[in-house]
Design a protein around this motif. Structure first.
Motif, PDB file in Angstrom:
ATOM      1  N   GLU A 148     -14.702  -7.221 -10.841  1.00 33.86           N
ATOM      2  CA  GLU A 148     -13.628  -6.656  -9.817  1.00 33.86           C
ATOM      3  C   GLU A 148     -12.306  -7.884  -9.317  1.00 33.86           C
ATOM      4  OE1 GLU A 148     -18.048  -5.347  -8.162  1.00 33.86           O
ATOM      5  OE2 GLU A 148     -17.357  -7.090  -7.547  1.00 33.86           O
ATOM      6  N   ILE A 149     -11.987  -8.036  -8.317  1.00 28.92           N
ATOM      7  CA  ILE A 149     -10.537  -8.781  -8.127  1.00 28.92           C
ATOM      8  C   ILE A 149     -11.236  -7.971  -6.212  1.00 28.92           C
ATOM      9  CG2 ILE A 149      -9.492  -8.171 -10.385  1.00 28.92           C
ATOM     10  CD1 ILE A 149      -7.655  -5.965  -8.261  1.00 28.92           C
ATOM     11  N   GLU A 150     -10.219  -9.732  -5.857  1.00 28.11           N
ATOM     12  CA  GLU A 150     -10.006  -9.571  -4.401  1.00 28.11           C
ATOM     13  C   GLU A 150      -8.478  -9.781  -4.038  1.00 28.11           C
ATOM     14  OE1 GLU A 150     -14.275 -10.931  -3.453  1.00 28.11           O
ATOM     15  OE2 GLU A 150     -12.676 -12.766  -2.254  1.00 28.11           O
ATOM     16  N   LEU A 151      -8.155  -8.958  -3.137  1.00 25.75           N
ATOM     17  CA  LEU A 151      -6.838  -8.903  -2.311  1.00 25.75           C
ATOM     18  C   LEU A 151      -6.400  -9.263  -1.029  1.00 25.75           C
ATOM     19  CD1 LEU A 151      -5.396  -5.866  -4.119  1.00 25.75           C
ATOM     20  CD2 LEU A 151      -4.910  -8.017  -5.105  1.00 25.75           C
ATOM     21  N   THR A 152      -5.769 -10.293  -0.062  1.00 28.35           N
ATOM     22  CA  THR A 152      -5.946 -10.551   0.571  1.00 28.35           C
ATOM     23  C   THR A 152      -4.400 -10.178   1.290  1.00 28.35           C
ATOM     24  OG1 THR A 152      -7.409 -12.537   0.442  1.00 28.35           O
ATOM     25  CG2 THR A 152      -5.525 -12.258   2.719  1.00 28.35           C
ATOM     26  N   VAL A 153      -4.604  -9.232   2.746  1.00 28.21           N
ATOM     27  CA  VAL A 153      -3.610  -8.786   2.653  1.00 28.21           C
ATOM     28  C   VAL A 153      -3.410  -8.685   4.613  1.00 28.21           C
ATOM     29  CG1 VAL A 153      -2.912  -6.021   3.807  1.00 28.21           C
ATOM     30  CG2 VAL A 153      -4.311  -6.608   1.742  1.00 28.21           C
ATOM     31  N   GLU A 154      -1.735  -8.900   4.497  1.00 31.12           N
ATOM     32  CA  GLU A 154      -1.434 -10.377   6.545  1.00 31.12           C
ATOM     33  C   GLU A 154      -1.001  -8.836   6.632  1.00 31.12           C
ATOM     34  OE1 GLU A 154       1.412 -12.659   6.495  1.00 31.12           O
ATOM     35  OE2 GLU A 154       1.152 -12.957   8.434  1.00 31.12           O
ATOM     36  N   LEU A 155      -2.107  -8.239   7.479  1.00 35.38           N
ATOM     37  CA  LEU A 155      -1.494  -6.960   8.605  1.00 35.38           C
ATOM     38  C   LEU A 155       0.025  -7.411   9.389  1.00 35.38           C
ATOM     39  CD1 LEU A 155      -2.029  -4.366  10.322  1.00 35.38           C
ATOM     40  CD2 LEU A 155      -3.104  -5.408  12.371  1.00 35.38           C
ATOM     41  N   LEU A 156       0.878  -6.774   8.722  1.00 33.94           N
ATOM     42  CA  LEU A 156       2.127  -6.833   8.952  1.00 33.94           C
ATOM     43  C   LEU A 156       2.309  -6.224  10.486  1.00 33.94           C
ATOM     44  CD1 LEU A 156       3.884  -7.324   6.003  1.00 33.94           C
ATOM     45  CD2 LEU A 156       3.102  -8.802   7.117  1.00 33.94           C
ATOM     46  N   GLU A 157       3.667  -6.010  11.451  1.00 31.58           N
ATOM     47  CA  GLU A 157       4.165  -5.509  12.467  1.00 31.58           C
ATOM     48  C   GLU A 157       4.288  -4.053  11.693  1.00 31.58           C
ATOM     49  OE1 GLU A 157       7.188  -6.098  16.565  1.00 31.58           O
ATOM     50  OE2 GLU A 157       6.027  -8.018  15.455  1.00 31.58           O
ATOM     51  N   ASP A 158       4.135  -2.885  12.368  1.00 32.53           N
ATOM     52  CA  ASP A 158       5.221  -1.681  11.784  1.00 32.53           C
ATOM     53  C   ASP A 158       4.439  -1.681  10.008  1.00 32.53           C
ATOM     54  OD1 ASP A 158       6.165  -0.448  13.018  1.00 32.53           O
ATOM     55  OD2 ASP A 158       7.740  -0.946  13.321  1.00 32.53           O
ATOM     56  N   GLY A 159       3.558  -2.344   9.373  1.00 33.48           N
ATOM     57  CA  GLY A 159       3.448  -2.281   7.609  1.00 33.48           C
ATOM     58  C   GLY A 159       2.885  -0.710   7.710  1.00 33.48           C
ATOM     59  N   GLU A 160       3.407   0.153   6.525  1.00 36.80           N
ATOM     60  CA  GLU A 160       2.964   0.503   6.267  1.00 36.80           C
ATOM     61  C   GLU A 160       1.512   0.736   5.488  1.00 36.80           C
ATOM     62  OE1 GLU A 160       5.505   3.275   4.167  1.00 36.80           O
ATOM     63  OE2 GLU A 160       4.275   5.323   5.012  1.00 36.80           O
ATOM     64  N   VAL A 161       1.683   0.166   4.493  1.00 35.31           N
ATOM     65  CA  VAL A 161       0.246  -0.341   3.795  1.00 35.31           C
ATOM     66  C   VAL A 161      -0.465  -0.943   4.089  1.00 35.31           C
ATOM     67  CG1 VAL A 161      -0.065  -0.628   1.350  1.00 35.31           C
ATOM     68  CG2 VAL A 161       2.359   0.391   1.808  1.00 35.31           C
ATOM     69  N   SER A 162       0.309  -2.248   4.821  1.00 31.14           N
ATOM     70  CA  SER A 162      -0.962  -3.570   4.909  1.00 31.14           C
ATOM     71  C   SER A 162      -1.419  -2.442   7.025  1.00 31.14           C
ATOM     72  CB  SER A 162      -0.263  -4.024   5.633  1.00 31.14           C
ATOM     73  OG  SER A 162       0.955  -4.537   7.002  1.00 31.14           O
ATOM     74  N   GLY A 163      -0.801  -1.987   7.901  1.00 30.53           N
ATOM     75  CA  GLY A 163      -1.670  -1.129   8.633  1.00 30.53           C
ATOM     76  C   GLY A 163      -2.565   0.072   8.167  1.00 30.53           C
TER      77      GLY A 163
END
Lengths: 203, 243
Positions: B78-93
């Protein structure tokens, strides 16, 4: 095509349409800065650009000497492997053809290894930097190329992913064999054609 | 970066594979950590990233790279990815608003062989905001291997609310610097990272790993040079606005 991701419909489709290679999105006015090293501050007074390796006449140009060559510019799109593309940009400098006309590649030369003042390298087939496809540029949209984008001068090979367009470029070595550069050693593709999505080794 | 490229290519797993989301944790108001169980687990090195690809019903895809936050020794495939929510972010959103445990994503990796640390050489880690993510993988690896002696982390955030992994930071080998608002009891007044925050200066054997926005990286690099770190001993990862 992979199976659809639950609840994902995509909102990245833009009027840019078929100008975007697969998997790319239009970054608009942004120009992200991505590089693996600290931005160097290079003085144009001491700057040089060298073509060596398998050439008849290894040649080094100073900043003034390279500016005295026939100018050439590129207007079009650029594509970064991190999936952004930037449309309708204009760079000016000198065509790599002009430099090779002086240095004269030997018949056995089939690849180039571009190198930077920072030690960065990237490899390309010779055919990808000849025939009006590659430049050494120092001007972006009519202004000096900013240091964080590779100024005072960078390689520009816009038909390949942008890591091939080495920032702070210092020279090209012509080689008989393909020799992986910095990102290529680290898993990225040797050629990097965005239309074929050649992002990583094995693509 | 004047070191010549290593002669052999590090292992890079290039094919796409399915990953099942097994846990989602909120790190801050704008950051979530996704724990993924890989269909074909393989080794990775602290500092590497994975690419996440989303596919719409009509075949349209969007993919982005995210650094691994968990340590290579944090096993189980297992791996952990930390994702910052970006304004208008298509993938992060999408990841923030839609994904829940049990969902399947497509991933590819690990990718990157330069910004990596294997817990066997001295390292100074300097991160700004979300730039702490790949450094956290390194810190966690050091702690698991009991090699905290090799490592020092300095992370700069705006306020306590912006600190990722707050329950694991700070520590004897990890320092948090607040630029706008400090927590109660913090003796250092809030302010941008300074050269003093980076002291003691690392010796020449130390590799410095610097990660953050382009602006943070440039500013921190100047400070590192000021305290005597040779530029060629600094490895940089710039987090761009890539949705």
């Amino acid at each position: 095509m992979g199976r659809p991701t639950r609840g994902f419909f995509g909102r990245g489709r833009r009027p840019a349409g078929d100008r975007l290679p697969p998997g790319q999105y239009d970054t608009g006015a942004d120009w992200p800065v991505l590089s693996a090293e600290v931005t160097p501050r290079l003085d144009t007074a001491g700057w040089t650009f060298t073509v060596d390796g398998l050439v008849e006449r290894p040649t080094t140009w100073t900043w003034d000497e390279i500016h005295a060559l026939a100018p050439s510019s590129y207007s079009g799109d650029i594509h970064c492997v991190t999936t952004w593309s930037k449309l309708d940009v204009t760079f000016a400098g000198v065509s790599v053809d002009t430099l090779l006309d002086v240095a004269r590649p030997l018949p056995e030369a089939h690849f180039v290894l571009a190198r930077s003042h920072t030690g960065y390298t990237t490899n390309l087939p010779l055919a990808d930097v000849t025939g009006g496809k590659a430049w050494v540029v120092w001007d972006y949209e009519g202004r000096p190329l900013p240091a964080e984008h590779g100024g005072p001068a960078r390689l520009l090979v816009p038909h390949l992913y942008f890591w091939k367009s080495a920032k702070w470029v210092s020279g090209l070595a012509l080689l008989a064999e393909d020799t992986p550069g910095f990102w290529e050693v680290n898993g990225y593709h040797d050629r990097g054609d965005p239309w074929l999505e050649q992002r990583y080794q094995g693509d | 970066m004047t070191e010549p490229p290593r002669p052999s290519r590090p292992p890079t797993q290039t094919g796409w594979q399915a990953a099942t989301v097994v846990d989602v944790r909120q790190e801050t108001a704008s950051a979530k950590t996704f724990r993924l169980a890989l269909e074909r687990p393989g080794p990775f090195r602290a500092g590497q990233h994975y690419v996440v690809r989303l596919t719409a019903p009509d075949g349209y895809t969007a993919s982005r790279s995210y650094s691994v936050a968990s340590a290579p020794d944090d096993g189980g495939g297992e791996i952990e990815l930390t994702v910052e929510l970006l304004e208008d972010g298509e993938v992060s959103g999408y990841l923030h608003e839609v994904v829940e445990p049990g969902d399947r994503l497509e991933v590819r990796g690990p990718v990157g062989g330069w910004f990596t640390w294997d817990a066997d050489t001295p390292a100074l880690l300097v991160g700004g905001g979300s730039g702490v993510v790949p450094l956290m993988s390194m810190l966690r690896l050091a702690r698991m291997r009991r090699r905290e002696d090799l490592i020092r982390l300095v992370v700069s955030v705006r306020s306590p609310a912006d600190l990722y992994y707050a329950d694991e930071l700070p520590g004897p080998e990890a320092r948090v610097v607040y630029s706008r608002e400090a927590p109660p009891g913090e003796s250092r007044p809030p302010g941008r990272l300074t050269a003093e925050d980076l002291l003691p200066a690392p010796d020449r054997r130390t590799t410095t790993y610097l990660c953050g926005s382009a602006g943070f990286v440039e500013a921190a690099a100047r400070l590192l040079v000021e305290v005597g770190v040779p530029v060629e001993r600094i490895r940089v990862e710039r987090f761009g606005p890539s949705g």
